[in-house]
Write a protein that holds these residues in place. Structure first.
Motif, PDB file in Angstrom:
ATOM      1  N   GLY A  79       0.555  -1.255  -0.006  1.00 52.46           N
ATOM      2  CA  GLY A  79      -0.114   0.014   0.077  1.00 52.46           C
ATOM      3  C   GLY A  79       0.722   1.499   0.018  1.00 52.46           C
ATOM      4  N   HIS A  80       0.378   2.386  -0.749  1.00 52.09           N
ATOM      5  CA  HIS A  80       1.145   3.511  -0.654  1.00 52.09           C
ATOM      6  C   HIS A  80       1.305   3.952   0.609  1.00 52.09           C
ATOM      7  N   ARG A  81       0.286   4.192   1.441  1.00 51.82           N
ATOM      8  CA  ARG A  81       0.186   5.062   2.637  1.00 51.82           C
ATOM      9  C   ARG A  81       1.098   4.264   3.560  1.00 51.82           C
ATOM     10  N   PHE A  82       1.240   2.914   3.651  1.00 55.81           N
ATOM     11  CA  PHE A  82       1.993   2.134   4.288  1.00 55.81           C
ATOM     12  C   PHE A  82       3.524   2.547   4.022  1.00 55.81           C
ATOM     13  N   THR A  83       3.511   2.446   2.602  1.00 58.94           N
ATOM     14  CA  THR A  83       5.100   2.740   2.212  1.00 58.94           C
ATOM     15  C   THR A  83       5.736   4.070   2.555  1.00 58.94           C
ATOM     16  N   ILE A  84       4.855   5.076   2.576  1.00 57.60           N
ATOM     17  CA  ILE A  84       5.317   6.424   2.781  1.00 57.60           C
ATOM     18  C   ILE A  84       5.762   6.403   4.114  1.00 57.60           C
ATOM     19  N   PHE A  85       5.123   6.038   5.150  1.00 59.86           N
ATOM     20  CA  PHE A  85       5.641   5.943   6.535  1.00 59.86           C
ATOM     21  C   PHE A  85       6.595   5.187   6.826  1.00 59.86           C
ATOM     22  N   THR A  86       6.890   3.915   6.083  1.00 59.17           N
ATOM     23  CA  THR A  86       7.974   3.121   5.989  1.00 59.17           C
ATOM     24  C   THR A  86       9.105   3.928   5.695  1.00 59.17           C
ATOM     25  N   VAL A  87       8.930   4.574   4.438  1.00 62.39           N
ATOM     26  CA  VAL A  87      10.279   5.470   4.070  1.00 62.39           C
ATOM     27  C   VAL A  87      10.524   6.594   5.203  1.00 62.39           C
ATOM     28  N   ILE A  88       9.651   7.207   5.887  1.00 63.42           N
ATOM     29  CA  ILE A  88      10.059   8.098   6.937  1.00 63.42           C
ATOM     30  C   ILE A  88      10.852   7.483   7.905  1.00 63.42           C
ATOM     31  N   ALA A  89      10.438   6.087   8.218  1.00 61.73           N
ATOM     32  CA  ALA A  89      11.099   5.530   9.367  1.00 61.73           C
ATOM     33  C   ALA A  89      12.679   5.310   9.018  1.00 61.73           C
ATOM     34  N   VAL A  90      12.719   4.691   7.913  1.00 68.76           N
ATOM     35  CA  VAL A  90      14.011   4.028   7.097  1.00 68.76           C
ATOM     36  C   VAL A  90      14.907   5.608   7.056  1.00 68.76           C
ATOM     37  N   GLU A 271      -4.775 -15.251  28.451  1.00 71.15           N
ATOM     38  CA  GLU A 271      -4.095 -14.674  27.736  1.00 71.15           C
ATOM     39  C   GLU A 271      -3.112 -15.566  26.706  1.00 71.15           C
ATOM     40  N   ASN A 272      -2.598 -15.270  25.895  1.00 67.69           N
ATOM     41  CA  ASN A 272      -1.635 -16.035  24.851  1.00 67.69           C
ATOM     42  C   ASN A 272      -2.448 -17.075  24.420  1.00 67.69           C
ATOM     43  N   VAL A 273      -3.556 -16.800  23.736  1.00 58.93           N
ATOM     44  CA  VAL A 273      -4.244 -18.186  22.843  1.00 58.93           C
ATOM     45  C   VAL A 273      -3.980 -18.187  21.487  1.00 58.93           C
ATOM     46  N   HIS A 274      -4.005 -19.485  21.026  1.00 58.16           N
ATOM     47  CA  HIS A 274      -3.646 -19.807  19.525  1.00 58.16           C
ATOM     48  C   HIS A 274      -4.848 -19.739  18.896  1.00 58.16           C
ATOM     49  N   THR A 275      -5.097 -19.375  17.849  1.00 57.72           N
ATOM     50  CA  THR A 275      -6.101 -19.607  16.829  1.00 57.72           C
ATOM     51  C   THR A 275      -5.673 -20.233  15.457  1.00 57.72           C
ATOM     52  N   ILE A 276      -7.112 -21.082  15.059  1.00 57.44           N
ATOM     53  CA  ILE A 276      -6.703 -21.680  13.767  1.00 57.44           C
ATOM     54  C   ILE A 276      -7.928 -21.114  12.953  1.00 57.44           C
ATOM     55  N   GLY A 277      -7.525 -20.734  11.644  1.00 57.40           N
ATOM     56  CA  GLY A 277      -8.471 -20.038  11.025  1.00 57.40           C
ATOM     57  C   GLY A 277      -8.496 -18.508  10.982  1.00 57.40           C
ATOM     58  N   HIS A 278      -9.564 -17.781  10.319  1.00 57.09           N
ATOM     59  CA  HIS A 278      -9.165 -16.652  10.047  1.00 57.09           C
ATOM     60  C   HIS A 278      -9.284 -15.646  11.468  1.00 57.09           C
ATOM     61  N   PHE A 279      -8.515 -14.786  11.477  1.00 56.05           N
ATOM     62  CA  PHE A 279      -8.315 -13.935  12.416  1.00 56.05           C
ATOM     63  C   PHE A 279      -8.079 -12.631  11.987  1.00 56.05           C
ATOM     64  N   TYR A 280      -9.197 -11.509  11.924  1.00 64.89           N
ATOM     65  CA  TYR A 280      -8.997 -10.335  11.277  1.00 64.89           C
ATOM     66  C   TYR A 280      -7.972  -9.481  11.942  1.00 64.89           C
ATOM     67  N   GLU A 281      -7.197  -9.120  11.013  1.00 64.95           N
ATOM     68  CA  GLU A 281      -5.919  -7.889  11.443  1.00 64.95           C
ATOM     69  C   GLU A 281      -5.955  -6.889  10.299  1.00 64.95           C
ATOM     70  N   PRO A 282      -6.002  -5.489  10.956  1.00 68.36           N
ATOM     71  CA  PRO A 282      -6.194  -4.424  10.308  1.00 68.36           C
ATOM     72  C   PRO A 282      -5.139  -4.374   9.245  1.00 68.36           C
ATOM     73  N   GLU A 283      -5.336  -3.708   7.928  1.00 71.88           N
ATOM     74  CA  GLU A 283      -4.508  -3.444   7.004  1.00 71.88           C
ATOM     75  C   GLU A 283      -3.442  -2.348   7.456  1.00 71.88           C
ATOM     76  N   PRO A 284      -2.150  -2.493   7.062  1.00 74.32           N
ATOM     77  CA  PRO A 284      -1.196  -1.653   7.579  1.00 74.32           C
ATOM     78  C   PRO A 284      -1.460  -0.387   6.983  1.00 74.32           C
TER      79      PRO A 284
END
Length: 284
Positions: A79-90, A271-284
């Motif tokens: 993604g472009h937004r993700f890349t822009i902030f990655t460039v700033i960090a680098v 705490e510290n459970v493991h999941t199998i299957g889809h677990f939604y993670e926000p897009e960077p």
């Protein structure tokens, strides 16, 4: 206004990361002959190998050069937004490592490994928690996971083993062990700060299931399993049990949702459970 606040927060996280990794590099890792993990460690290795060339390239410059093809990959695949902030960090890390005047506080390799790892681990974890990447192997991992849905943790492990072996060949095998200690501490500190990937099972016992479900799903993008016809052993009153999986990062949102919907609900968190299957993670 909300997006402006988020962008400022991410830019600030990039600056903080750049400052911390530059202090770790110039105050601890270089004086103690300790190697970092990932692309930063590879940059240190290349700097050690070619520092006696007619035109030596600094570690900060190597970090930027090694990240260039990965930044192009991130622009195309993530993604472009993700890349822009990655460039700033680098750029922040590369420039600050170059500009910050090295100060030798100690050459004790154990102290340098520990404190360098703490600084870098906190900086990296804080950057990830703020929704930005520090570049390097993160980009490869996110790209492979996006395209295949699979993790590439093995690649990271093999890469870091290579860095540790390089430390042993260049500075002596005790330094390989010191670098390995630093890598372990770095990972622990990063995990402690970056809580988004730590999954937790939540059990909620409530008398207001509809209100709780609606409120949680308005605050969090999480599925909920409902168990009807539960009974309290003391008063024998009707209860409903709700189960969901969240990340540790989402606990404040969960608490806010419960305070709004049913402050009297009983909540148990595993705490510290493991999941199998889809677990939604926000897009960077």
């Amino acid at each position: 206004m909300w997006k402006k606040h988020i962008y400022l927060s991410r830019a600030s996280a990039a600056l903080i990361y750049g400052l911390l990794v530059s202090v770790a590099m110039n105050f601890f890792w270089d004086p103690g002959h300790i190697y970092s993990s990932g692309i930063t460690g590879l940059a240190q290795l290349l700097n050690s190998l070619f520092k006696h060339t007619p035109v030596p390239i600094t570690t900060g410059t190597w970090i930027f050069l090694l990240n260039l093809p990965l930044i192009i990959l991130a622009w195309k695949q993530i993604g472009h937004r993700f890349t822009i902030f990655t460039v700033i960090a680098v750029v922040c890390s590369s420039v600050m490592i170059r500009l910050l005047h090295p100060t030798v506080l100690t050459k004790d390799p154990i102290i340098c490994a520990i404190f360098g790892a703490i600084l870098n681990g906190y900086g990296t974890g804080y950057a990830l928690k703020s929704g930005i990447s520090t570049g390097g192997l993160d980009i490869i991992s996110l790209t492979v996971r996006k395209l295949t849905g699979k993790s590439v943790g093995t690649v990271n492990i093999i890469f870091n083993i290579f860095i540790v072996l390089a430390a042993g060949l260049i500075y002596g095998w005790p330094y390989a062990f010191y670098s390995a200690i630093g890598l372990f501490i770095n990972a622990q500190v990063m995990d402690a700060v970056y809580t988004r990937q730590q999954k937790m099972q939540v059990m909620i016992v409530t008398t207001k299931p509809n209100s709780v479900v609606d409120c949680i799903q308005s605050h969090l993008r999480r599925g909920i399993t409902i168990v009807h016809d539960a009974e309290g052993a003391y008063r024998h009153d009707a209860k409903t049990i709700l189960f969901t999986i969240i990340s540790r990062y989402e606990i404040p949102d969960l608490q806010e949702a419960l305070n709004e919907s049913d402050p009297q609900a009983f909540v148990s968190i595993t705490e510290n459970v493991h999941t199998i299957g889809h677990f939604y993670e926000p897009e960077p």
